[in-house]
Write an enzyme that holds these catalytic residues in place. Structure first.
Site, PDB file in Angstrom:
ATOM      1  N   GLU B 322      36.567  90.960  61.151  1.00 32.28           N
ATOM      2  CA  GLU B 322      36.397  89.951  62.049  1.00 32.28           C
ATOM      3  C   GLU B 322      37.713  90.012  63.011  1.00 32.28           C
ATOM      4  OE1 GLU B 322      34.904  86.225  60.757  1.00 32.28           O
ATOM      5  OE2 GLU B 322      33.089  86.679  60.943  1.00 32.28           O
ATOM      6  N   CYS B 406      30.657  78.568  63.849  1.00 27.50           N
ATOM      7  CA  CYS B 406      31.554  78.296  64.753  1.00 27.50           C
ATOM      8  C   CYS B 406      31.429  78.616  66.339  1.00 27.50           C
ATOM      9  CB  CYS B 406      32.616  79.255  63.885  1.00 27.50           C
ATOM     10  SG  CYS B 406      32.555  81.020  64.104  1.00 27.50           S
TER      11      CYS B 406
END
Lengths: 636, 636
Positions: B322, B406
């Site tokens: 990520e 998130c």
């Protein structure tokens, strides 16, 4: 039943003394076959035949031996092919020893599979979908036939006949496996070979039975799973929870069991399985004059070559199934193109040519052979690609072996039996399918004739054929393949432009031959830019460079920048140089320079002229890692 | 210590009544925030605060609650932002209830984390690398500050102050976590906010301590692992065998712990972690006048924007971490570009502008905001992208939630606090960073002034600012950002071409203002073709289309063929139409036709002229699945 009217020449009746192939074949004999023998010894494949498989860590004992007879068998087949052309007493003795091991592993009733004898006794032929038993049996049969034909010995042939006879009973009417067939096709084409070697009709019958059982309702793999009561070999190993079940259309396509083979219309599923099945279908169509199988083969062929064939002759673009993707789905970086699948395409293409007499099949055979197949091994013959992508980001390299070691011995057996793909004979005469320096000896109309050919193919398109032996003046049609890429080919006989007709892609020189006759074939070999159908997304706005049968690629090591920064100039000159025993094509092109103005800009990046150098695709990844591409951008 | 000399205006001092943003913010208020509240209820995030987490299947009870306070906190923060601009009694009450839950979950000593209270008591602050405790604390602190600033209530602010005070002790000299810091940066920037809200120096000190502890030897995460005696939260969950250990350079880069932060030179590792850290560094550099942190920020910024920034403002190309790939490694189909990372870039870019007064940071902020960030949510505000690739093969679509949720609340809190990015004030006057219809009310030199702006931005570059309130004639510098793409911008004051100087990317109109003054800024907005540095391999030979701040993409649904078959004509006309509330750019182009001659041919494929239609990148994937690309081939 009609006799097959076209056949490959026997291995021993063809000589190869070719600048391109002979060193490669010698490498197979001196390096690949001993390397592979050592690997079979280290890996435990030979030892497994003692039926006391050594213990590995954890459950390896169960996991690995499942394909092992096929590894041994392909090695025997390759080594036998070598014996067909020369005396190699040590190799002969090594084969005898391996065959002794197989003889010792064969059970009283003819059964021969170490996994189901030593590890899972009592379970034979209960997991046809996953357990590769018939696949291994097929390779043993091919090995037995090759060993017999090369040496005249029936030691292995006898073993595999007994095994085939057992299988015929097990799968025959009222047998425990009635209606069954293999999860990985292979035995079908092997049984046709066994029929040809022994002239026993029952092997052909069994091949047809297994082929026609495939894909019929009720679905055999479901029925056997129910009888067995577990998830099958790969169910247990690949999805430990046991949730594995193969019931979707995609799952059935994987094994080409989604429909009866005569009703199949598209090349789908696992590519090697498909090639072996289609090869058997072509064999059976020829042997039996079976038009239903013939038609199915042509449909499947058309689908494959118009929508699923890489320009390298690779097939099977989808790594997740080692098989065919959707039409035109031919990615370059992530494409699979297993070496074994390209080899399988050679097998099938050859059989299609024998079935139909059409050169178009050999065009594809040649594309696969000189490109997708050859790339499978390193220049020194000891490292291998399993998959053969058409582009690399610089991380791709060959390995020296694989746990599932199907490709290396497959390549060895193909190269050592190249003879059978060069010439095909029929009642009218001789087809010259491949241009390989050497000779063919045949009997035509009861008379012996020897034809030699000589060339620097694939680097040069000037090919000379000579009749060096002919029993009395001998009328015969000599068919010379005119490759699809060779527009403007010319033929001369004894120094003068020859009368010939073109038929099914061949120049047919039909005359009465005498010793000393000479035929000169000239195939134009200017390098060309090849473009793909726009539906091939990976090739959009890009070109491949091909010269003669050789598809080229661009490697970073020969060029001014990583390959994606290069572009071939449209309309620019293509020039060929022969360097270190192979062609390089030099293309006028551009290399993108550094950005003028940060990461993003409205200005086109500066581009400088550069000469783009290629190497044959088969030769890539022999000089360290770097970016590579077959499809190169083309600029205005 | 110098006082920060530039600050965002307070949320309540900025009004937004903008054709582009207001409907989106209203969607966040009426749909996204309630949708997210429902998800927090269903998902168990609220219930977990009762400290009796409901049981899930298997070990979910252990696996899921670890980030849960952050989900709740970001929802509270977004909802609080909404309350800053209007009365919404139900929302106010819902917040009060959520805050009551948090109050109930807070321990005597101020500790507040349901996982370590209910599931792993006694283990608090023992797994800083993996367990996200300080990350959750940071989000709670941000929520507490936002809630206080919006409502004046100190209910949550008091809770988070007590928690921050506990953390200061735990991490302070002689405390059990001395030398420690978070595995996911977030609390550092939150503590700066807490300092600004409370004027307590100790929160700034703690932020600096945690920031400067990072990456110092001895390596804290090794020491805590040794003390703890197990593999850590993700060690246990992600590699069940327990073999997990984070010791390589790459592993340390993942958390930006490979070097002390002042010595870091390249944007590496997990992109959101990096953005939050760099944001805190910029905050601290400003608050403390710390030149070492300032210099590090500028180095990291230059590295990011010159080598690792997507044209959409997305960052973090490598899905496996990520995070950031190698320089220029910006793949389109497989690129990650997490929504949260683009949001984090907005946070950092804004702080860099506040720190330096340079417009170039806002250029990047705007690129991220209008493109990479906005694409993260569907048009109706209830479906989300976690990753935002720049091309789709037709399989990519948004999801309605994620286990690791998130991104959705992060987007909500950004859009509801957009005010702070529009204007920045300093001793000389007002910076107009973004062109958003609305108003700013500020006090300058002790006098009140209200400036309104009005435009159809981002569709039109004509922007009008008016002084609608000014206490007496008022000398002040008004700085109007001149976007990098707006060459040839003009400024008029009260209808006449204005004298202005250009400074740090702003047009500075420095004069004495009276009520009724009017400034007209005209930003040229012709669509342009953008090209990438040639080292960006995915953009080779391709162009992106941009108009004003909006990066466009091509979707299959608007065009004649799947996107890869389209090519923009070099030098062709680009025309803009405004349709259904957004621009479409129509480019002259070509569409590759079907192949003339089989799968491969030496003939170039037929290409037909076509009009290529774009949509803003943020708007893609709202009309079903299909191919999409930002980078489009360019033809001669």
């Amino acid at each position: 039943m009609p006799a097959p009217h076209r056949t490959s020449l026997h291995l021993a009746d063809v000589a190869i003394a070719d600048g391109f192939w002979s060193p490669r074949r010698e490498t197979v004999r001196t390096r690949t076959i001993p390397h592979q023998e050592a690997r079979l010894r280290e890996g435990g494949q030979f030892e497994a035949l003692l039926l006391e498989p050594r213990s590995h860590d954890g459950d390896d004992r169960e996991r690995f031996p499942i394909f092992w007879e096929s590894d041994v068998a392909k090695w025997i087949e390759a080594a036998s092919n070598v014996l067909a052309h020369g005396d190699h007493p040590e190799l002969d003795a090594a084969l005898d020893k391996a065959i002794e091991l197989l003889a010792g592993a064969q059970q009283e009733d003819g059964y021969l599979n170490s996994y189901f004898t030593a590890v899972k006794p009592g379970k034979r032929f209960t997991d046809l979908r996953d357990a590769h038993e018939l696949y291994c049996a097929g390779h043993l049969i091919e090995a037995g036939v090759a060993h017999y034909e090369a040496t005249g010995k029936t030691t292995l042939l006898g073993i595999v006949r007994r095994y085939a006879d057992l299988i015929a009973v097990e799968f025959g009417p009222g047998g425990p496996c009635e209606g069954g067939y293999d999860g990985h096709q292979e035995i079908e084409l092997a049984l046709v070979k066994l029929h040809r070697a022994t002239n026993e009709q029952r092997y052909l019958d069994l091949a047809l039975l297994l082929t026609d059982n495939r894909g019929r309702a009720p679905f055999y793999f479901d029925a056997e799973a129910e009888r067995r009561g577990d998830t099958g070999y790969f169910g247990g190993h690949w999805s430990p929870g046991g949730a594995y079940a193969r019931t979707s259309r995609r799952d059935r396509e994987y094994h080409q069991t989604h429909a009866p083979v005569r009703e199949q219309t598209e090349a789908v599923g696992h590519a090697v399985r498909a090639m072996y099945q289609y090869s058997a279908m072509a064999d059976l169509a020829l042997e039996l004059g079976d038009q239903g199988l013939h038609d199915a083969c042509e449909r499947l062929w058309d689908d494959l070559v118009t929508t699923k064939l890489y320009v390298t002759g690779g097939i099977g673009a989808d790594p997740s199934i080692e098989g065919f993707g959707k039409p035109y789905d031919l990615p370059d970086h992530t494409g699979y193109a297993e070496t074994c699948a390209a080899i399988g395409l050679v097998f099938w293409a050859h059989r299609m040519m024998v079935l139909t007499g059409e050169a178009k099949y050999v065009d594809v055979l040649e594309r696969a052979l000189y490109n997708g197949v050859l790339a499978g091994a390193s220049a020194d013959g000891t490292e291998y690609f399993y998959g053969n992508p058409l582009a690399s980001d610089g991380t791709v390299e060959r390995s020296d072996w694989f746990d599932c070691a199907c490709c290396p011995p497959n390549l060895a057996r193909l190269l050592t039996s190249l003879e059978q793909y060069v010439y095909v004979g029929d009642a009218e005469g001789l087809y010259v399918n491949l241009y390989v320096t050497g000779a063919a000896r045949l009997t035509h109309g009861g008379k012996r004739i020897t034809v030699t050919q000589e060339s620097d193919y694939p680097w040069n398109g000037d090919i000379t054929l000579r009749v060096t032996e002919a029993e009395a003046p001998l009328p015969m049609a000599l068919r010379l393949r005119l490759p699809e890429w060779a527009a403007g080919a010319t033929v001369q006989v004894n120094g003068a432009p020859a009368e010939y007709r073109t038929e099914n892609g061949y120049a047919v020189v039909d005359r009465t031959w005498t010793e000393g006759d000479r035929v000169d074939l000239t195939l134009p070999m200017a390098p060309v830019l090849v473009r793909a159908d726009p539906r091939v997304l990976a090739a959009h706005g890009k070109v491949a460079i091909q010269r003669g049968p050789i598809v080229h690629c661009v490697e970073e090591i020969d060029n001014a920048a990583p390959v994606p920064r290069l572009a071939v100039a449209r309309g620019g000159e293509l020039r060929t140089e022969h360097v270190d025993g192979q062609d390089t094509v030099i293309a006028e092109g551009l290399v993108d320079g550094p950005a003028a103005d940060g990461l993003y800009s409205t200005e086109p990046p500066a581009a400088a002229p550069t000469a783009i150098r290629t190497v044959p695709y088969y030769a890539w990844a022999n000089r360290g890692k770097g970016t590579m591409a077959v499809w190169i951008r083309e600029t205005p």
